[in-house]
Design a protein around this motif. Structure first.
Motif, PDB file in Angstrom:
ATOM      1  N   PHE A 187     -27.797  17.175  75.833  1.00  0.00           N
ATOM      2  CA  PHE A 187     -27.940  18.315  74.784  1.00  0.00           C
ATOM      3  C   PHE A 187     -27.561  17.912  73.311  1.00  0.00           C
ATOM      4  CE2 PHE A 187     -23.281  15.498  75.168  1.00  0.00           C
ATOM      5  CZ  PHE A 187     -23.261  16.170  73.835  1.00  0.00           C
ATOM      6  N   GLU A 188     -27.778  19.200  73.031  1.00  0.00           N
ATOM      7  CA  GLU A 188     -27.520  19.318  71.543  1.00  0.00           C
ATOM      8  C   GLU A 188     -26.310  19.371  70.928  1.00  0.00           C
ATOM      9  OE1 GLU A 188     -31.145  22.130  70.874  1.00  0.00           O
ATOM     10  OE2 GLU A 188     -32.479  20.559  70.943  1.00  0.00           O
ATOM     11  N   MET A 189     -26.404  18.970  69.551  1.00  0.00           N
ATOM     12  CA  MET A 189     -24.917  19.172  68.499  1.00  0.00           C
ATOM     13  C   MET A 189     -26.334  19.739  67.275  1.00  0.00           C
ATOM     14  SD  MET A 189     -22.248  17.243  66.930  1.00  0.00           S
ATOM     15  CE  MET A 189     -23.748  15.851  65.578  1.00  0.00           C
ATOM     16  N   LYS A 190     -25.712  20.987  67.342  1.00  0.00           N
ATOM     17  CA  LYS A 190     -26.187  21.827  65.739  1.00  0.00           C
ATOM     18  C   LYS A 190     -25.400  21.703  64.819  1.00  0.00           C
ATOM     19  CE  LYS A 190     -29.360  25.003  68.605  1.00  0.00           C
ATOM     20  NZ  LYS A 190     -29.349  25.937  68.556  1.00  0.00           N
ATOM     21  N   LEU A 191     -26.045  21.163  63.414  1.00  0.00           N
ATOM     22  CA  LEU A 191     -25.572  21.294  62.303  1.00  0.00           C
ATOM     23  C   LEU A 191     -25.748  22.711  61.105  1.00  0.00           C
ATOM     24  CD1 LEU A 191     -24.859  17.000  61.539  1.00  0.00           C
ATOM     25  CD2 LEU A 191     -23.376  18.406  62.338  1.00  0.00           C
ATOM     26  N   ARG A 192     -24.987  23.014  61.400  1.00  0.00           N
ATOM     27  CA  ARG A 192     -25.529  24.544  60.076  1.00  0.00           C
ATOM     28  C   ARG A 192     -24.828  23.953  59.342  1.00  0.00           C
ATOM     29  NH1 ARG A 192     -24.061  28.023  63.243  1.00  0.00           N
ATOM     30  NH2 ARG A 192     -22.179  29.320  62.734  1.00  0.00           N
ATOM     31  N   PHE A 193     -25.906  24.768  57.775  1.00  0.00           N
ATOM     32  CA  PHE A 193     -25.545  24.199  56.243  1.00  0.00           C
ATOM     33  C   PHE A 193     -25.462  25.771  55.519  1.00  0.00           C
ATOM     34  CE2 PHE A 193     -27.007  20.326  57.804  1.00  0.00           C
ATOM     35  CZ  PHE A 193     -25.601  19.471  57.452  1.00  0.00           C
ATOM     36  N   GLU A 194     -24.807  26.019  55.131  1.00  0.00           N
ATOM     37  CA  GLU A 194     -24.422  28.070  54.732  1.00  0.00           C
ATOM     38  C   GLU A 194     -24.217  27.335  53.241  1.00  0.00           C
ATOM     39  OE1 GLU A 194     -21.793  29.838  56.800  1.00  0.00           O
ATOM     40  OE2 GLU A 194     -22.893  29.602  58.980  1.00  0.00           O
ATOM     41  N   LYS A 195     -25.201  27.521  52.536  1.00  0.00           N
ATOM     42  CA  LYS A 195     -24.797  27.495  50.876  1.00  0.00           C
ATOM     43  C   LYS A 195     -25.070  28.955  50.052  1.00  0.00           C
ATOM     44  CE  LYS A 195     -28.161  26.001  49.532  1.00  0.00           C
ATOM     45  NZ  LYS A 195     -29.564  25.453  48.024  1.00  0.00           N
ATOM     46  N   THR A 196     -25.016  29.568  49.199  1.00  0.00           N
ATOM     47  CA  THR A 196     -25.468  30.137  48.338  1.00  0.00           C
ATOM     48  C   THR A 196     -26.416  29.797  47.682  1.00  0.00           C
ATOM     49  OG1 THR A 196     -23.641  29.628  46.042  1.00  0.00           O
ATOM     50  CG2 THR A 196     -22.755  31.175  47.662  1.00  0.00           C
ATOM     51  N   LEU A 197     -27.479  30.758  46.757  1.00  0.00           N
ATOM     52  CA  LEU A 197     -28.781  30.601  46.393  1.00  0.00           C
ATOM     53  C   LEU A 197     -28.682  29.809  45.184  1.00  0.00           C
ATOM     54  CD1 LEU A 197     -30.700  33.661  46.888  1.00  0.00           C
ATOM     55  CD2 LEU A 197     -30.629  31.176  48.817  1.00  0.00           C
ATOM     56  N   LYS A 198     -27.695  30.056  44.669  1.00  0.00           N
ATOM     57  CA  LYS A 198     -27.406  28.937  43.625  1.00  0.00           C
ATOM     58  C   LYS A 198     -27.123  27.473  43.042  1.00  0.00           C
ATOM     59  CE  LYS A 198     -29.329  32.016  40.042  1.00  0.00           C
ATOM     60  NZ  LYS A 198     -30.893  31.534  39.356  1.00  0.00           N
ATOM     61  N   VAL A 199     -26.608  27.164  44.709  1.00  0.00           N
ATOM     62  CA  VAL A 199     -26.203  25.546  44.826  1.00  0.00           C
ATOM     63  C   VAL A 199     -27.119  24.965  44.802  1.00  0.00           C
ATOM     64  CG1 VAL A 199     -24.813  24.414  46.164  1.00  0.00           C
ATOM     65  CG2 VAL A 199     -24.084  26.123  45.846  1.00  0.00           C
ATOM     66  N   GLY A 200     -27.046  23.943  43.697  1.00  0.00           N
ATOM     67  CA  GLY A 200     -28.135  22.287  45.037  1.00  0.00           C
ATOM     68  C   GLY A 200     -28.635  22.135  45.375  1.00  0.00           C
ATOM     69  N   ARG A 201     -29.441  21.119  45.536  1.00  0.00           N
ATOM     70  CA  ARG A 201     -29.949  20.816  47.013  1.00  0.00           C
ATOM     71  C   ARG A 201     -29.329  19.762  47.340  1.00  0.00           C
ATOM     72  NH1 ARG A 201     -34.560  17.239  46.729  1.00  0.00           N
ATOM     73  NH2 ARG A 201     -34.834  17.394  48.821  1.00  0.00           N
ATOM     74  N   VAL A 202     -28.625  20.391  48.860  1.00  0.00           N
ATOM     75  CA  VAL A 202     -27.781  19.443  49.522  1.00  0.00           C
ATOM     76  C   VAL A 202     -28.213  18.514  50.252  1.00  0.00           C
ATOM     77  CG1 VAL A 202     -25.796  20.323  51.050  1.00  0.00           C
ATOM     78  CG2 VAL A 202     -26.524  21.732  49.949  1.00  0.00           C
ATOM     79  N   SER A 203     -27.127  17.841  50.425  1.00  0.00           N
ATOM     80  CA  SER A 203     -27.662  16.816  51.404  1.00  0.00           C
ATOM     81  C   SER A 203     -25.967  15.613  52.061  1.00  0.00           C
ATOM     82  CB  SER A 203     -28.006  15.107  50.339  1.00  0.00           C
ATOM     83  OG  SER A 203     -27.292  14.740  49.837  1.00  0.00           O
ATOM     84  N   PHE A 204     -26.590  15.362  53.213  1.00  0.00           N
ATOM     85  CA  PHE A 204     -25.283  15.363  54.266  1.00  0.00           C
ATOM     86  C   PHE A 204     -25.285  13.882  54.843  1.00  0.00           C
ATOM     87  CE2 PHE A 204     -21.663  16.777  56.719  1.00  0.00           C
ATOM     88  CZ  PHE A 204     -20.983  16.101  56.810  1.00  0.00           C
ATOM     89  N   GLN A 205     -24.695  12.732  54.476  1.00  0.00           N
ATOM     90  CA  GLN A 205     -25.178  12.128  55.844  1.00  0.00           C
ATOM     91  C   GLN A 205     -23.617  11.261  56.154  1.00  0.00           C
ATOM     92  OE1 GLN A 205     -27.192   8.687  54.034  1.00  0.00           O
ATOM     93  NE2 GLN A 205     -28.370   9.587  51.627  1.00  0.00           N
ATOM     94  N   TYR A 206     -23.637  11.323  57.198  1.00  0.00           N
ATOM     95  CA  TYR A 206     -22.187  10.154  58.258  1.00  0.00           C
ATOM     96  C   TYR A 206     -22.627   9.976  58.853  1.00  0.00           C
ATOM     97  CZ  TYR A 206     -22.039  13.766  61.176  1.00  0.00           C
ATOM     98  OH  TYR A 206     -22.465  14.447  62.152  1.00  0.00           O
ATOM     99  N   GLU A 207     -21.793   9.033  59.223  1.00  0.00           N
ATOM    100  CA  GLU A 207     -21.205   7.819  60.924  1.00  0.00           C
ATOM    101  C   GLU A 207     -20.769   8.927  62.111  1.00  0.00           C
ATOM    102  OE1 GLU A 207     -22.807   4.031  62.632  1.00  0.00           O
ATOM    103  OE2 GLU A 207     -22.763   4.454  60.524  1.00  0.00           O
ATOM    104  N   LEU A 208     -20.927   9.282  62.773  1.00  0.00           N
ATOM    105  CA  LEU A 208     -20.704   9.763  64.140  1.00  0.00           C
ATOM    106  C   LEU A 208     -20.075   9.592  64.481  1.00  0.00           C
ATOM    107  CD1 LEU A 208     -21.561  12.720  65.619  1.00  0.00           C
ATOM    108  CD2 LEU A 208     -22.410  11.106  66.880  1.00  0.00           C
ATOM    109  N   ASP A 209     -18.688  10.007  65.018  1.00  0.00           N
ATOM    110  CA  ASP A 209     -17.410   9.573  65.749  1.00  0.00           C
ATOM    111  C   ASP A 209     -17.375   9.909  66.984  1.00  0.00           C
ATOM    112  OD1 ASP A 209     -14.987   8.477  66.107  1.00  0.00           O
ATOM    113  OD2 ASP A 209     -13.728   9.054  64.609  1.00  0.00           O
ATOM    114  N   ALA A 210     -17.740   9.996  67.472  1.00  0.00           N
ATOM    115  CA  ALA A 210     -17.500   9.538  69.169  1.00  0.00           C
ATOM    116  C   ALA A 210     -17.199   9.034  69.959  1.00  0.00           C
ATOM    117  CB  ALA A 210     -19.392  10.355  69.287  1.00  0.00           C
ATOM    118  N   THR A 211     -16.749   9.853  71.039  1.00  0.00           N
ATOM    119  CA  THR A 211     -16.435   8.895  72.786  1.00  0.00           C
ATOM    120  C   THR A 211     -17.369   9.612  73.518  1.00  0.00           C
ATOM    121  OG1 THR A 211     -13.902  11.012  72.682  1.00  0.00           O
ATOM    122  CG2 THR A 211     -14.075   8.267  71.342  1.00  0.00           C
TER     123      THR A 211
END
Length: 566
Positions: A187-211
């Motif tokens: 199955f799919e997990m979706k990550l959605r990133f919402e931002k204002t247009l003047k904000v700089g480039r967004v990056s996100f890195q993390y370790e998945l915590d799952a059971t």
């Protein structure tokens, strides 16, 4: 949350001599209104019924088109004519920050109208008393500058669960997972990133915590906003697999240690508390979802926000100097629509038809002529959107017999009527006609050319019987004269001239007297010993007697007749 008490329902009981008061008439209206609104909420849901598109009129104003909607309390909202307003003039819009996303909302509203003199009140008061004669069921438009909590939207948790991983005035990160999956299911997990247009480039890195959930491509999740893109929303999909154990709960979240949410070179403080929950069930997911829906209590079905509204648009603003401009408008950002049963029926029919015809496709073919000497081409393409399979075939000019060093083709030579021409000893008038230079495609050098007279009947019935084409070789006109096989074309003699240095040749025909214009089609074969030797791996040069005999034999077999040769 507010639970609307539409029930229990009470209606007036009328009898002769009953004294009707204001309370009785209000009760009459409330009975029908509450029943209708309850059915609206339970049968149809809430959202936009039709229209209500939001259009940017200029850099600071929007227009809401006419349309209708139902709010979370089942009340009908009707906009009878287009409404244009400046954002800065709407309730809820603040001028302290211009680079942001705002949400245009519509809500049910009632307004009193038609003031009239109140006769009953004048008996107890000396001054003139007025009251309102009508209540107008209207609407109000306003701005919300904060995105709504995902759980507050209609049917938000029916099939999926959406949690907020991070939120501030400029960025919001959401995680959406299905409520139910089967053991071992992908199955799919979706990550959605919402931002204002003047904000700089967004990056996100993390370790998945799952059971009880396994990440197919590893636990390290990395999102990087594209370099040249300027969007206010991005979505990323992560493929997961459920545990093989049934009837247990799985969790998905962010491992706080090592997680980094960046805007350009600035790291944001990430305080992760929410965790998505997924039930691993043995029964079919659709059946479980439907069971949950029909078994929920009436109060739960009628839950609504204290101030219900419909989100008509997300408006992206950017700052320009001391003010703002509208950059873009996204219609109904949270998919709050109401579809009537007729539409749903039509959509289901269309979906069923697409499924039935998904394995069918249309084939199309196209043939093009390539330059002489080029290799044949075949390109096959399939257009999934229109279910079309196309074949593009490229054939070198001059045709071919399929044998190395041999090519074939034909030429049509126009014949004009004539009578007074040089007469032969036998008293017959003759005249010669010639083709233009023909490129045989075998390159420079000596070639062997064989010719034959080709004839098409033009009869569709003969074509179906494969008897429409005939190739006459040698003195065929004389041999078959008077028989059922006699050619329809004039009696001709065929000759050829080759130009070795140019890689071309010319065909000429001598025709007996004719009174009608016509065409003589001549089929030709050309053979190059050098190309045949190169294809077979032998040294380039003159052809041996054996190879020449083999070529002649092959060409005669292809022509199926004797012929004139150079």
């Amino acid at each position: 949350m507010k639970k609307s008490r539409y029930y229990p329902f009470e209606r007036n009981r009328y009898f002769y001599g009953k004294l009707l008061t204001v309370r009785d008439f209000e009760s009459e209206q409330k009975y029908f209104n509450d029943k209708r609104r309850m059915m609206n909420r339970l049968l149809h849901g809430s959202g936009v019924l039709t229209g209500l598109q939001v259009v940017a009129v200029d850099e600071k104003s929007v227009s809401v088109e006419m349309g209708a909607a139902i709010d979370a309390l089942g009340r009908e909202i009707v906009v009878p004519s287009p409404m244009t307003m400046k954002l800065s003039m709407m309730d809820g819009f603040s001028n302290n920050q211009y680079a942001k996303n705002v949400y245009l909302c519509i809500a049910y509203d009632e307004k009193e109208k038609e003031p009239v003199h109140a006769v009953a009140n004048s008996s107890i008061r000396s001054d003139e008393i007025n009251d309102y004669n009508r209540v107008l069921e209207s609407y109000r438009l306003f701005i919300r500058e904060d995105a709504p909590d995902p759980a507050s939207l209609p049917l938000a948790n029916l099939t999926d669960q959406t949690i907020v991983l991070y939120q501030d005035k400029h960025i919001r990160v959401l995680q959406t997972t299905p409520r139910y999956v089967n053991p071992g299911q992908l199955f799919e997990m979706k990550l959605r990133f919402e931002k204002t247009l003047k904000v700089g480039r967004v990056s996100f890195q993390y370790e998945l915590d799952a059971t009880r959930v396994e990440a197919i491509n590893g636990k390290r999740i990395v999102f990087q906003e594209p370099q040249d893109s300027q969007e206010s929303e991005y979505e990323m999909t992560v493929l997961l697999r459920a545990d093989s154990t049934a009837n247990v709960k799985a969790t998905v979240g962010v491992l706080a240690d090592g997680a980094a949410l960046m805007v350009d070179d600035k790291q944001l403080e990430l305080q992760v508390q929410s965790v998505g929950e997924i039930q691993i069930v043995s029964e079919a997911v659709k059946e479980r979802l439907m069971s949950d829906f029909v078994k929920q209590s009436l109060e739960a079905s009628l839950e609504a926000p204290s101030e219900p509204c419909v989100y008509l648009a997300k408006i992206c603003l950017i700052q320009v100097g001391p003010t703002y401009v509208i950059e873009s408008v996204e219609q109904v950002p949270f998919d709050e629509y109401v579809y009537n049963t007729s539409v749903m029926y039509k959509l289901s029919q269309a979906s069923q038809y697409r499924e039935e015809t998904s394995g069918q496709f249309v084939t199309k073919s196209k043939v093009k002529t390539l330059a002489p000497g080029q290799k044949p081409e075949l390109n096959v393409n399939y257009n999934h959107a229109i279910s079309e399979l196309s074949f593009d075939l490229g054939i070198p000019a001059g045709g071919g017999t399929g044998l190395a060093g041999i090519v074939s083709g034909y030429v049509d030579i126009p014949i004009e009527p004539f009578t007074k021409i040089a007469v032969s000893p036998f008293g017959r008038a003759t005249k010669s006609f010639y083709s233009g230079e023909i490129v045989h495609g075998l390159g420079e050098g000596n070639v062997l050319i064989i010719t034959s007279l080709e004839e098409r009947s033009g009869d569709a019935f003969s074509d179906m019987l494969a008897a429409g084409d005939r190739v006459y070789g040698g003195a065929a006109a004389e041999v078959f004269k008077g028989s059922e096989f006699e050619p329809d074309a004039p009696e001709v003699k065929i000759g050829t001239i080759a130009y070795p240095q140019k890689g071309t040749f010319r065909i000429g025909v001598k025709v007996q007297q004719t009174n009608e214009p016509s065409n003589v089609r001549v089929r030709w074969w050309a053979y190059s010993a050098e190309m045949a030797s190169a294809a077979s791996g032998s040294s380039v040069g003159g052809a041996s007697g054996d190879s020449l005999d083999e070529a002649l034999s092959a060409m005669r077999e292809a022509a199926s007749a004797g012929s004139d040769a150079e």
